[in-house]
Each structure stands twice: as C-alpha cells, then as structure tokens.
Design a protein around this motif. Structure first.
Motif, short mmCIF file in Angstrom:
data_model
loop_
_atom_site.label_atom_id
_atom_site.label_comp_id
_atom_site.label_asym_id
_atom_site.label_seq_id
_atom_site.Cartn_x
_atom_site.Cartn_y
_atom_site.Cartn_z
N SER A 1 0.82 -1.21 0.00
CA SER A 1 0.00 0.00 0.00
C SER A 1 0.86 1.26 0.00
CB SER A 1 -0.93 0.01 1.22
OG SER A 1 -1.85 -1.06 1.15
N ASP A 2 2.17 1.09 -0.15
CA ASP A 2 3.09 2.23 -0.21
C ASP A 2 3.40 2.49 -1.68
OD1 ASP A 2 4.95 4.19 0.14
OD2 ASP A 2 6.51 2.87 0.93
N LEU A 3 2.51 3.22 -2.33
CA LEU A 3 2.64 3.42 -3.77
C LEU A 3 3.92 4.16 -4.13
CD1 LEU A 3 -1.02 4.30 -4.83
CD2 LEU A 3 0.20 2.16 -5.15
N ALA A 4 4.41 4.98 -3.23
CA ALA A 4 5.63 5.73 -3.54
C ALA A 4 6.84 4.83 -3.70
CB ALA A 4 5.89 6.76 -2.45
N SER A 5 6.74 3.56 -3.27
CA SER A 5 7.86 2.62 -3.39
C SER A 5 7.74 1.74 -4.63
CB SER A 5 7.93 1.74 -2.14
OG SER A 5 8.18 2.52 -0.98
N LEU B 1 -3.19 1.42 -14.58
CA LEU B 1 -1.84 1.05 -14.14
C LEU B 1 -1.08 2.25 -13.59
CD1 LEU B 1 0.43 -1.11 -14.02
CD2 LEU B 1 1.11 -0.32 -16.30
N VAL B 2 -0.58 2.09 -12.37
CA VAL B 2 0.27 3.10 -11.74
C VAL B 2 1.72 2.65 -11.92
CG1 VAL B 2 0.80 4.33 -9.61
CG2 VAL B 2 -1.53 3.58 -10.07
N CYS B 3 2.55 3.51 -12.50
CA CYS B 3 3.91 3.12 -12.82
C CYS B 3 4.87 4.29 -12.61
CB CYS B 3 4.00 2.60 -14.26
SG CYS B 3 3.28 3.73 -15.48
N ARG B 4 6.15 3.98 -12.62
CA ARG B 4 7.19 4.99 -12.38
C ARG B 4 7.74 5.48 -13.71
NH1 ARG B 4 9.35 7.08 -8.44
NH2 ARG B 4 8.39 5.64 -6.96
N THR B 5 7.73 6.82 -13.88
CA THR B 5 8.27 7.43 -15.09
C THR B 5 9.49 8.29 -14.81
OG1 THR B 5 6.55 9.15 -14.83
CG2 THR B 5 6.12 7.38 -16.42
N SER B 6 9.85 8.48 -13.53
CA SER B 6 11.09 9.15 -13.15
C SER B 6 11.48 8.69 -11.76
CB SER B 6 10.95 10.67 -13.21
OG SER B 6 10.32 11.17 -12.05
N GLU B 7 12.62 9.13 -11.27
CA GLU B 7 13.13 8.66 -9.99
C GLU B 7 12.53 9.39 -8.80
OE1 GLU B 7 14.86 6.00 -9.74
OE2 GLU B 7 14.91 5.83 -11.92
N ASP B 8 11.86 10.52 -8.99
CA ASP B 8 11.27 11.25 -7.88
C ASP B 8 10.24 10.35 -7.18
OD1 ASP B 8 9.17 13.10 -6.57
OD2 ASP B 8 10.82 14.45 -7.01
N ARG B 9 10.32 10.27 -5.83
CA ARG B 9 9.51 9.30 -5.09
C ARG B 9 8.02 9.44 -5.36
NH1 ARG B 9 9.26 5.73 -0.91
NH2 ARG B 9 7.64 6.02 0.65
N LYS B 10 7.49 10.66 -5.39
CA LYS B 10 6.06 10.85 -5.63
C LYS B 10 5.78 11.48 -6.99
CE LYS B 10 4.36 10.99 -0.87
NZ LYS B 10 3.57 11.75 0.14
N LYS B 11 6.57 12.49 -7.37
CA LYS B 11 6.32 13.17 -8.63
C LYS B 11 6.75 12.35 -9.84
CE LYS B 11 6.71 17.80 -6.62
NZ LYS B 11 7.44 19.10 -6.66
N GLU C 1 -1.02 14.18 -16.81
CA GLU C 1 0.37 14.46 -17.15
C GLU C 1 1.30 13.49 -16.44
OE1 GLU C 1 1.11 16.72 -19.39
OE2 GLU C 1 -1.02 17.24 -19.58
N GLU C 2 2.54 13.42 -16.92
CA GLU C 2 3.53 12.65 -16.19
C GLU C 2 3.71 13.25 -14.79
OE1 GLU C 2 7.35 11.85 -17.68
OE2 GLU C 2 6.66 10.56 -19.34
N GLY C 3 3.75 12.38 -13.79
CA GLY C 3 3.93 12.83 -12.42
C GLY C 3 2.66 13.28 -11.73
N GLN C 4 1.50 13.17 -12.39
CA GLN C 4 0.24 13.65 -11.80
C GLN C 4 -0.50 12.54 -11.06
OE1 GLN C 4 -2.49 15.37 -14.66
NE2 GLN C 4 -3.58 16.55 -13.09
N ALA C 5 0.08 11.35 -11.02
CA ALA C 5 -0.65 10.19 -10.48
C ALA C 5 -1.10 10.40 -9.05
CB ALA C 5 0.21 8.94 -10.58
N TRP C 6 -0.26 11.02 -8.22
CA TRP C 6 -0.60 11.16 -6.80
C TRP C 6 -1.91 11.92 -6.64
CZ3 TRP C 6 2.25 7.95 -4.19
CH2 TRP C 6 2.17 7.94 -2.79
N GLU C 7 -2.08 13.01 -7.36
CA GLU C 7 -3.32 13.79 -7.30
C GLU C 7 -4.51 12.97 -7.81
OE1 GLU C 7 -5.37 17.30 -10.00
OE2 GLU C 7 -3.19 17.31 -9.75
#
Length: 381
Positions: A138-142, A174-184, A230-236
């Motif tokens: 449940s720690d999506l930032a990881s 799908l929630v995925c990582r597009t850069s190294e920033d933990r949340k953005k 946008e890229e990095g908008q997933a958290w919102e």
C-alpha cells in the motif's frame, strides 16, 4: 445532519429494491457465492449491469452530459447500499461506476473519454487497478514498475500483485514509475489487458473463488495517448479516485443485513435468548451503525462541496471492524452457515473475511488515521 430520508430518496431506494426483486434469479443467494471476480458472476454482471443501464440505474450519479442523471452523493450511497445488501450483483463493475468512470471524466483526454466511458455506461466493461507490488503493498511511492518513454510509446516492465479482477478485465488502471522522484515520478497508464507482454496469474484463494492475481508486464509497448493526465500527476489522480472508491463500497450495509439474517435464524431456532448471544449481536449492530454514520458524515461533506481527506480512512476502518465482527458472530453461533445451510451468511463471510485487505489494508488505514487525522508523530520523541 438530517437523519431522515426525503420522499424522493425513499422512492429511489424502493425503485432499486423492486428492480432487484424482479431481476435477480431465484437462486441468487447461492449463485452469489461464486465471488465478484469469478467467471460466472462476471458474465452475469454484464447482463445485470446492462439491465441497470437500460433503467437509468447504473450511473445516475454521473453528470447528465455524460449520460447520467446528475444525482447527488446521497443517491449514489443509496444505490451502493442496495447493491451490497443484495450481494453486489454488479460484480467488479462497481469499480467502473464508482471511481474509474468519474476519474476519467475529470482527468481523461477527449479521446480517452470517448473510448472508455460508453462501455462503462452500458455495463459492458471490466477494469482492474494495477496498484500494489511485491514490497510495495500500500506504499505506492515505493513502486518499481517502470514506464520508459521511447518516441511515441512507453515501454513498461514490472509486476503487480493482489490485483482484483485482472483475470477477466478489459483494461488496467496502471500506476507506474516514469522518473526517480519518489512521488512526482509516478504516472498512470490505461493499458488494455490484451497488450502483448501482459501475463496474468491467479493467486489461489482459501475461500470461494480466487479474485486476486499477479500481473506481469514484460516490455509492453503502450502508446503515449494511454497516459492519464500528465507525467507525475498520479498522486493527485489517485487521491481523487480512492476517495470515490472507499465511499462507494458500503460493506457495512451487507454486514448489517447479514447480522439481521443471523438473528432471525437464531430466533427461529430459539437460540437467541442467551445473554452472551444478545450482547454480541448488540456489539455487531453498534459497529455497523458506527460505520454507517462515519460514511454518512463524509457523504454530507461531499454534498456541501467540502474537501475530503484522510478521514475517509476512519470510515473505512470502522467498516472493517463491523464486517469482521459480524463474520465472527456467524461463525461462532451459526457455524453451519459455512456449510451451505444459510447461503446469504456464507456469502457475507466470503466477502467479509477479506474486508481488512481489499481497498487498502486495515493496518495502512490505521497508519493514515494516526499520521494524517490524529497528527501523531511517526517516531517516538
């Protein structure tokens, strides 16, 4: 808060009850034990949701310009309560109407809305959410599932786990990582499940039919037009989605209906007179009412246009407590229900036993309550 339903709201609930009575098959209570993500119930849900759509009862809370009726959150709550009391015949499609559709309405591109909203509104689509991963429950930032932009496509690689409905779903949120920033550095892709490189494996279940899966993405090519926002908008976007999801799953209604059914059986068997039984039933009823009131308080805030934050986790955990207590009550005093003597109670037990896992683990909800509601420090000082 006004604790009385309006005449219109009561009429809406009666309309739903009449529809369910006329539409569900005679063996529904036994059939519903197949589980929300089973092939049998998923197939039935497509037919059932199609009939709901024809009656204007599938998405009444959606905006009128999208095909809904613009109903307020109270109508959405009534709709969800009656569906869950019946054992949720919409199957996995409850996700579509509660949060996938509204999220697409708010954040989707015109092309995405044109592609995905009509099938949802017709009751013909099934989605799954690619959130949890091994080591990042449940720690999506990881999360580590990665999407690398190559020209006009993303190359997606990674693994998701505990994914409900994935085995039969059409599309993955799908929630995925597009850069190294933990949340953005987190983004969302709308991935068709028939995309080459997507592999689904069912996770065996101890009860009922397995509703959860592992999903593997092996160098899947996903067009850039499939990115939501946008890229990095997933958290919102996720914060908006989860608020709708948790308030759209009134499991307390099913728990209270199961409790009432259990009490009726015990009374008929002249086994409800003992003080211990009556006291435990009262505890269960109190927890169900507490969960309902916690949810209603948040719905009231939505109607007032107020922002909803971590307090939704309080309502979610109250519901978990109610479901677990009622399931334990049935096991303690009507154990024969688990051997098919009382199909409705068995169905509730199968739904209730995973209450603290689905839609966010109970422990994670408690962490959110501690840090974001009670403002407790993360570490001892």
């Amino acid at each position: 808060m006004n604790f009385e339903w309006t005449a219109e709201e009561s009429a809406f609930r009666k309309r739903l009850q009449d529809f369910l009575a006329a539409t569900l098959p005679e063996d529904w209570e036994r059939f519903s034990q197949h589980g929300p993500a089973s092939p049998a119930l998923t197939e039935y849900a497509r037919s059932f949701c199609g009939k709901l759509a024809e009656e204007g009862l599938l998405i009444p809370h959606w905006p009128t310009e999208i095909g809904g009726a613009g109903a307020d959150p109270w109508r959405q709550a009534i709709l969800a309560e009656e569906m869950w009391i019946a054992g949720e015949p919409r199957g996995g499609q409850y996700m579509n109407v509660n949060w996938v559709g509204p999220t697409l309405i708010r954040y989707g591109s015109p092309e995405q809305r044109a592609r995905y909203l009509p099938p949802i509104a017709q009751g013909a689509a099934l989605w799954c959410q690619g959130f949890s991963e091994p080591g990042a429950g449940s720690d999506l930032a990881s999360l580590r599932t990665r999407a690398v932009l190559e020209g006009d496509h993303y190359r997606v690689s990674g693994q998701k786990i505990w994914t409900s409905y994935a085995g039969l779903a059409d599309t993955c949120f799908l929630v995925c990582r597009t850069s190294e920033d933990r949340k953005k550095g987190i983004s969302i892709l709308l991935v068709p499940m028939d995309t080459p490189g997507v592999t689904v494996r069912q996770i065996p279940s101890l009860i009922g039919e397995g509703d959860i899966h592992e999903v593997f993405f092996d160098d899947c090519l996903v067009p850039i037009g499939a990115r939501l926002g946008e890229e990095g908008q997933a958290w919102e976007i996720i914060a908006y989605s989860l608020t709708n999801e948790r308030l759209g799953i009134p499991r307390y209604a099913l728990a209270r209906a199961a409790l009432d059914r259990a009490v009726q059986v015990l009374q008929a068997q002249d086994e409800f007179a003992a003080e211990a039984v009556r006291l435990e039933a009262a505890h269960c009823a109190a927890l169900c009412e507490a969960a309902r009131m916690a949810s209603y308080a948040i719905i009231d805030r939505r109607c007032r246009g107020e922002a909803i934050g971590a307090e939704s986790s309080s309502a979610r955990f109250a519901t978990i407590m109610a479901e677990r207590r009622v399931a334990e009550f049935a096991v303690e005093y009507l154990p024969e229900a688990l051997a098919d003597a009382h199909p409705y109670l068995k169905m509730h037990h199968q739904r209730g036993i995973v209450a603290g896992i689905a839609a966010g683990a109970a422990e994670i909800q408690l962490n959110i309550i501690a840090t974001d509601v009670l403002k407790l420090p993360r570490e001892p000082r």
